[in-house]
Design an enzyme around this catalytic site. Structure first.
Site, PDB file in Angstrom:
ATOM      1  CE  LYS A   1      -0.624   0.524   4.962  1.00  0.00           C
ATOM      2  NZ  LYS A   1      -1.540   0.776   6.042  1.00  0.00           N
TER       3      LYS A   1
ATOM      4  N   GLY B   1      17.217   2.049  23.218  1.00  0.00           N
ATOM      5  CA  GLY B   1      17.324   0.790  22.465  1.00  0.00           C
ATOM      6  C   GLY B   1      18.029   1.058  21.145  1.00  0.00           C
TER       7      GLY B   1
ATOM      8  N   GLY C   1      17.119   4.530  19.290  1.00  0.00           N
ATOM      9  CA  GLY C   1      17.617   5.669  20.064  1.00  0.00           C
ATOM     10  C   GLY C   1      19.123   5.818  19.925  1.00  0.00           C
TER      11      GLY C   1
ATOM     12  CG  HIS D   1      18.751 -10.417   9.858  1.00  0.00           C
ATOM     13  ND1 HIS D   1      19.036  -9.093  10.075  1.00  0.00           N
ATOM     14  CD2 HIS D   1      18.870 -11.028  11.052  1.00  0.00           C
ATOM     15  CE1 HIS D   1      19.346  -8.926  11.359  1.00  0.00           C
ATOM     16  NE2 HIS D   1      19.237 -10.086  11.967  1.00  0.00           N
TER      17      HIS D   1
ATOM     18  CG  HIS E   1      48.634 -11.052   9.952  1.00  0.00           C
ATOM     19  ND1 HIS E   1      48.229 -10.564  11.176  1.00  0.00           N
ATOM     20  CD2 HIS E   1      49.825 -10.449   9.673  1.00  0.00           C
ATOM     21  CE1 HIS E   1      49.150  -9.720  11.629  1.00  0.00           C
ATOM     22  NE2 HIS E   1      50.120  -9.632  10.736  1.00  0.00           N
TER      23      HIS E   1
HETATM   24  P1  FAD Z   1       7.739  -4.174   6.979  1.00  0.00           P
HETATM   25  O1  FAD Z   1       9.099  -3.901   6.483  1.00  0.00           O
HETATM   26  O2  FAD Z   1       7.165  -3.262   7.998  1.00  0.00           O
HETATM   27  O3  FAD Z   1       6.809  -4.219   5.694  1.00  0.00           O
HETATM   28  C1  FAD Z   1       5.427  -4.359   5.774  1.00  0.00           C
HETATM   29  C2  FAD Z   1       4.808  -3.642   4.615  1.00  0.00           C
HETATM   30  O4  FAD Z   1       3.428  -3.993   4.559  1.00  0.00           O
HETATM   31  C3  FAD Z   1       4.848  -2.129   4.708  1.00  0.00           C
HETATM   32  O5  FAD Z   1       5.511  -1.576   3.591  1.00  0.00           O
HETATM   33  C4  FAD Z   1       3.381  -1.695   4.744  1.00  0.00           C
HETATM   34  O6  FAD Z   1       3.139  -0.511   4.002  1.00  0.00           O
HETATM   35  C5  FAD Z   1       2.699  -2.875   4.095  1.00  0.00           C
HETATM   36  N1  FAD Z   1       1.311  -3.060   4.490  1.00  0.00           N
HETATM   37  C6  FAD Z   1       0.767  -3.028   5.728  1.00  0.00           C
HETATM   38  N2  FAD Z   1      -0.539  -3.311   5.687  1.00  0.00           N
HETATM   39  C7  FAD Z   1      -0.843  -3.519   4.381  1.00  0.00           C
HETATM   40  C8  FAD Z   1      -2.030  -3.857   3.697  1.00  0.00           C
HETATM   41  N3  FAD Z   1      -3.182  -4.080   4.338  1.00  0.00           N
HETATM   42  N4  FAD Z   1      -1.979  -3.970   2.360  1.00  0.00           N
HETATM   43  C9  FAD Z   1      -0.825  -3.769   1.675  1.00  0.00           C
HETATM   44  N5  FAD Z   1       0.327  -3.465   2.274  1.00  0.00           N
HETATM   45  C10 FAD Z   1       0.325  -3.361   3.615  1.00  0.00           C
HETATM   46  N6  FAD Z   1      16.204  -4.388  10.960  1.00  0.00           N
HETATM   47  C11 FAD Z   1      17.407  -4.943  10.697  1.00  0.00           C
HETATM   48  O7  FAD Z   1      17.502  -6.167  10.596  1.00  0.00           O
HETATM   49  N7  FAD Z   1      18.525  -4.175  10.528  1.00  0.00           N
HETATM   50  C12 FAD Z   1      18.488  -2.831  10.644  1.00  0.00           C
HETATM   51  O8  FAD Z   1      19.513  -2.172  10.483  1.00  0.00           O
HETATM   52  C13 FAD Z   1      17.244  -2.214  10.928  1.00  0.00           C
HETATM   53  N8  FAD Z   1      17.164  -0.883  11.037  1.00  0.00           N
HETATM   54  C14 FAD Z   1      15.953  -0.303  11.296  1.00  0.00           C
HETATM   55  C15 FAD Z   1      15.912   1.076  11.447  1.00  0.00           C
HETATM   56  C16 FAD Z   1      14.700   1.700  11.726  1.00  0.00           C
HETATM   57  C17 FAD Z   1      14.663   3.193  11.875  1.00  0.00           C
HETATM   58  C18 FAD Z   1      13.514   0.906  11.828  1.00  0.00           C
HETATM   59  C19 FAD Z   1      12.195   1.576  12.092  1.00  0.00           C
HETATM   60  C20 FAD Z   1      13.553  -0.455  11.682  1.00  0.00           C
HETATM   61  C21 FAD Z   1      14.773  -1.084  11.425  1.00  0.00           C
HETATM   62  N9  FAD Z   1      14.888  -2.463  11.313  1.00  0.00           N
HETATM   63  C22 FAD Z   1      16.106  -3.048  11.071  1.00  0.00           C
HETATM   64  C23 FAD Z   1      13.707  -3.340  11.444  1.00  0.00           C
HETATM   65  C24 FAD Z   1      13.210  -3.760  10.052  1.00  0.00           C
HETATM   66  O9  FAD Z   1      12.907  -2.601   9.311  1.00  0.00           O
HETATM   67  C25 FAD Z   1      11.975  -4.636  10.179  1.00  0.00           C
HETATM   68  O10 FAD Z   1      12.253  -5.730  11.040  1.00  0.00           O
HETATM   69  C26 FAD Z   1      11.568  -5.187   8.830  1.00  0.00           C
HETATM   70  O11 FAD Z   1      11.282  -4.151   7.933  1.00  0.00           O
HETATM   71  C27 FAD Z   1      10.340  -6.089   8.972  1.00  0.00           C
HETATM   72  O12 FAD Z   1       9.973  -6.556   7.716  1.00  0.00           O
HETATM   73  P2  FAD Z   1       8.465  -6.956   7.396  1.00  0.00           P
HETATM   74  O13 FAD Z   1       8.470  -7.351   5.960  1.00  0.00           O
HETATM   75  O14 FAD Z   1       7.961  -7.922   8.390  1.00  0.00           O
HETATM   76  O15 FAD Z   1       7.617  -5.625   7.601  1.00  0.00           O
HETATM   77  P1  NAI Z   2      13.789  -1.121  21.462  1.00  0.00           P
HETATM   78  O1  NAI Z   2      12.862  -2.134  21.979  1.00  0.00           O
HETATM   79  O2  NAI Z   2      15.076  -1.547  20.861  1.00  0.00           O
HETATM   80  O3  NAI Z   2      14.168  -0.089  22.611  1.00  0.00           O
HETATM   81  C1  NAI Z   2      13.195   0.629  23.300  1.00  0.00           C
HETATM   82  C2  NAI Z   2      13.782   1.113  24.598  1.00  0.00           C
HETATM   83  O4  NAI Z   2      12.911   2.073  25.153  1.00  0.00           O
HETATM   84  C3  NAI Z   2      13.951   0.010  25.634  1.00  0.00           C
HETATM   85  O5  NAI Z   2      15.282   0.017  26.089  1.00  0.00           O
HETATM   86  C4  NAI Z   2      12.949   0.388  26.728  1.00  0.00           C
HETATM   87  O6  NAI Z   2      13.399   0.043  28.019  1.00  0.00           O
HETATM   88  C5  NAI Z   2      12.857   1.888  26.548  1.00  0.00           C
HETATM   89  N1  NAI Z   2      11.610   2.482  27.033  1.00  0.00           N
HETATM   90  C6  NAI Z   2      10.343   2.030  26.870  1.00  0.00           C
HETATM   91  N2  NAI Z   2       9.454   2.881  27.423  1.00  0.00           N
HETATM   92  C7  NAI Z   2      10.179   3.914  27.960  1.00  0.00           C
HETATM   93  C8  NAI Z   2       9.844   5.113  28.676  1.00  0.00           C
HETATM   94  N3  NAI Z   2       8.580   5.441  28.958  1.00  0.00           N
HETATM   95  N4  NAI Z   2      10.851   5.932  29.084  1.00  0.00           N
HETATM   96  C9  NAI Z   2      12.144   5.622  28.800  1.00  0.00           C
HETATM   97  N5  NAI Z   2      12.505   4.486  28.118  1.00  0.00           N
HETATM   98  C10 NAI Z   2      11.544   3.657  27.701  1.00  0.00           C
HETATM   99  O7  NAI Z   2      12.924  -0.259  20.431  1.00  0.00           O
HETATM  100  P2  NAI Z   2      13.351   0.778  19.311  1.00  0.00           P
HETATM  101  O8  NAI Z   2      14.706   1.308  19.565  1.00  0.00           O
HETATM  102  O9  NAI Z   2      12.214   1.708  19.194  1.00  0.00           O
HETATM  103  O10 NAI Z   2      13.425  -0.123  18.023  1.00  0.00           O
HETATM  104  C11 NAI Z   2      12.275  -0.887  17.612  1.00  0.00           C
HETATM  105  C12 NAI Z   2      12.706  -2.120  16.903  1.00  0.00           C
HETATM  106  O11 NAI Z   2      13.169  -1.808  15.597  1.00  0.00           O
HETATM  107  C13 NAI Z   2      13.886  -2.824  17.558  1.00  0.00           C
HETATM  108  O12 NAI Z   2      13.463  -3.655  18.585  1.00  0.00           O
HETATM  109  C14 NAI Z   2      14.456  -3.604  16.432  1.00  0.00           C
HETATM  110  O13 NAI Z   2      13.759  -4.808  16.336  1.00  0.00           O
HETATM  111  C15 NAI Z   2      14.155  -2.750  15.217  1.00  0.00           C
HETATM  112  N6  NAI Z   2      15.375  -2.038  14.818  1.00  0.00           N
HETATM  113  C16 NAI Z   2      16.492  -2.752  14.506  1.00  0.00           C
HETATM  114  C17 NAI Z   2      17.663  -2.123  14.161  1.00  0.00           C
HETATM  115  C18 NAI Z   2      18.858  -2.939  13.891  1.00  0.00           C
HETATM  116  O14 NAI Z   2      18.748  -4.134  13.734  1.00  0.00           O
HETATM  117  N7  NAI Z   2      20.036  -2.351  13.815  1.00  0.00           N
HETATM  118  C19 NAI Z   2      17.748  -0.677  14.064  1.00  0.00           C
HETATM  119  C20 NAI Z   2      16.523  -0.008  14.438  1.00  0.00           C
HETATM  120  C21 NAI Z   2      15.389  -0.680  14.766  1.00  0.00           C
END
Ligand code: FAD
Ligand code: NAI
Length: 479
Positions: free
Chosen positions: A35, A186, A189, A335, A458
């Site tokens: 979407k 987390g 942040g 992944h 190395h």
């Molecule tokens: P999504 O990627 O959320 O995709 C779901 C899709 O479904 C969306 O595009 C949405 O628009 C669509 N959708 C929803 N409802 C409908 C509907 N009814 N009809 C049609 N389409 C729909 N993970 C990592 O492993 N490494 C990282 O470095 C990393 N960095 C991140 C950084 C940030 C800032 C954030 C927010 C997340 C990060 N993540 C990272 C997490 C990662 O993005 C997600 O775990 C991953 O995208 C999940 O994949 P998904 O396919 O399950 O869902």
């Molecule tokens: P997170 O779950 O990693 O961290 C959230 C943090 O907020 C926790 O440490 C929690 O204790 C704290 N928290 C919750 N409520 C609070 C409050 N009221 N006041 C202060 N602290 C509070 O969630 P985040 O960073 O939002 O990321 C969401 C998810 O996105 C991750 O869990 C991860 O799965 C995915 N992600 C993965 C990345 C990667 O793989 N490099 C990068 C970014 C996101």
């Protein structure tokens, strides 16, 4: 006459598009419904990729401005930040990758519907097309739900993506904040806090728990915490945010310490904490997203956290409807989502699809990075499992010295009797890439001795992994 498919995938993120490709490779007739208007999901559009683009760019800026380049004998008269160019570069990367996914759909003869999908019955999906709002019905033998997750908000901190931003807004600020207050220490942040810290903002992270990095290995988390503090990031640990107020260009965050050891300022539990900044990032987690998907019509069950319930084969309570990725239990990682998408495609094609959750890597892309796989020491202790640990610091590694990047260490945990590798926690330069060999080793049930006896070029950073493996048996050569 409705189009008919073997598999309709709802959601075009890493779970959905990867699963769709695998299903097409296995000869199935596949449709994907997304979407957003572009494929790639959260990860490519507003997650993994734009955040890593900014982390990369901001790291270069920090190296140029903090004297790291000067150490290499590179003098720069004046380093200026062109934030717009940095953001444009990020957008170009996102576009090329999301276009790339669209190309892969075509190449694999997957029909792409740009619109919102909804379950009508166990064998039909309605698509409301994004362009003109018209509806189409797709008949299908199987459905893969891959609708991902959205930002979790706090009731008292309304995200407006201007003053109070989620990760999405923090990826496109139009100027460097003076003081960015981050709620939640987390992954998001710390990564996005690092971006703005490097670009010149004062950054204060307020974290509810006594340590940053959530459920990561505590030794590794503490190590990263100290390094980030040295870089200038400020922390208030064991501190609960209780209010956020916006007035003009100022945001006031109120919080309270949860224990006497909490808080960088050493405040007592009763003292109210008031922080003033010009932007607030709310990064307190994400929640599964299934709004308007029609789950209720078919009685598809969700758990109390809103995640769709699945069995070991990713089947929902309706057997030909599967769910994967952030929508179901487990870490919200791209992944992990991809592997589940592939597993479902294979199951639908009659093959034994499977995901090994013991070896899901978890990476925080700060500098240095924190990369982990397998059990933490806390888990092993809790389970009463006897283990041996080996650590090795980057300071003693020749390549790290030549790079001038010696912060951190590798720690390997292995079963005391069998020596099988149970976990690995790396804080260090390119920890994300270094972890890959340990993931493969664990997948093959390798011992620390196997890693220690394998050649490592190395001079490479990977020698730190080898030395940590040797250290499990107290045989590290240098330290
Ligand atoms: P999504 O990627 O959320 O995709 C779901 C899709 O479904 C969306 O595009 C949405 O628009 C669509 N959708 C929803 N409802 C409908 C509907 N009814 N009809 C049609 N389409 C729909 N993970 C990592 O492993 N490494 C990282 O470095 C990393 N960095 C991140 C950084 C940030 C800032 C954030 C927010 C997340 C990060 N993540 C990272 C997490 C990662 O993005 C997600 O775990 C991953 O995208 C999940 O994949 P998904 O396919 O399950 O869902
Ligand atoms: P997170 O779950 O990693 O961290 C959230 C943090 O907020 C926790 O440490 C929690 O204790 C704290 N928290 C919750 N409520 C609070 C409050 N009221 N006041 C202060 N602290 C509070 O969630 P985040 O960073 O939002 O990321 C969401 C998810 O996105 C991750 O869990 C991860 O799965 C995915 N992600 C993965 C990345 C990667 O793989 N490099 C990068 C970014 C996101």
């Amino acid at each position: 006459m409705a189009d008919s498919f073997d598999l309709v995938v709802i959601g075009g993120g890493p779970a959905g598009y990867t699963g769709a490709i695998r299903a097409a490779q296995l000869g199935l007739k596949v449709a994907i419904v997304e979407k957003r208007g572009t494929l790639g999901g959260t990860c490519l559009n507003v997650g993994c990729i734009p955040s890593k683009a900014l982390l990369e760019s901001s790291e270069h800026f920090s190296m140029a401005t903090h004297g790291d380049f000067a150490l290499h004998g590179l003098k720069m008269a004046k380093v200026e930040l062109d934030l717009k160019a940095m953001m444009d570069r990020k957008e170009k990367i996102v576009k090329s990758l999301t276009d790339g996914v669209a190309y892969l759909m075509k190449k694999n003869k997957i029909t792409y519907f740009s619109g919102t999908g909804k379950l009508l019955s166990k064998s039909s999906v309605e698509v409301t097309l994004k362009d003109d709002g018209k509806k189409e019905v797709l008949e299908t033998k199987n459905v893969m739900l891959a609708t991902g997750s959205v930002v979790a908000e706090l009731p008292f901190a309304k995200v407006d993506e201007k003053m109070v931003v989620s990760s999405t807004g923090a990826l496109e600020l139009d100027k460097v904040p003076k003081h960015l207050i981050v709620i939640g220490g987390g992954v998001i942040g710390l990564e996005l806090g690092s971006v703005w810290l490097r670009l010149g903002a004062e950054v204060t992270v307020v974290e509810f728990a006594p340590m940053i990095c959530g459920i990561s290995d505590q030794g590794a988390a503490k190590s990263l915490y100290k390094i980030l503090q040295k870089q200038g990031m400020k922390f208030l640990l064991s501190t609960k945010v209780t209010g956020v107020e916006v007035s003009g260009q100022t945001v006031t965050v109120t919080a309270e310490a949860l224990s006497s050891d909490g808080g960088a300022a050493g405040q007592k539990p009763a003292d109210p904490i008031v922080l003033k900044g010009d932007r607030v990032l709310v990064s307190v987690g994400r929640k599964a997203y299934s709004d308007g998907l029609g789950l209720e019509t078919l009685g598809i069950k969700k758990d109390p956290r809103g995640m769709v319930e699945v069995d070991d084969h990713f089947r929902t309570s309706v057997p030909n409807i599967y769910a994967v990725g952030d929508l179901i239990r487990g870490p919200m990682l791209a992944h992990k989502a991809e592997e589940e998408g592939v597993a479902v495609a294979e199951i639908v094609a009659g093959k034994p699809g499977h995901v090994n959750y013991e070896t899901v890597p978890s990476i925080i892309y700060t500098w240095p990075e924190l990369a982990s796989v397998g059990a933490t020491e806390e888990q092993l202790k809790k389970d009463g499992r006897a283990y041996r640990a080996g650590s090795f610091p980057f300071t003693a590694n020749a390549r790290a010295k030549t790079m001038g990047m010696t912060d951190g260490q590798v720690r390997i945990l292995a079963d005391e009797k069998t020596d099988r590798v149970l976990g690995c926690h790396i804080v260090g330069p390119r920890a994300s890439d270094l972890l890959a060999e340990v993931v493969v080793a664990m997948e093959f049930g390798a011992s620390s001795e196997d890693i220690a006896r394998s050649f490592h070029g190395h001079p490479t950073l990977s020698e730190v992994v080898r030395e940590a493996a040797l250290a499990v048996d107290k045989r590290a050569r240098q330290s």
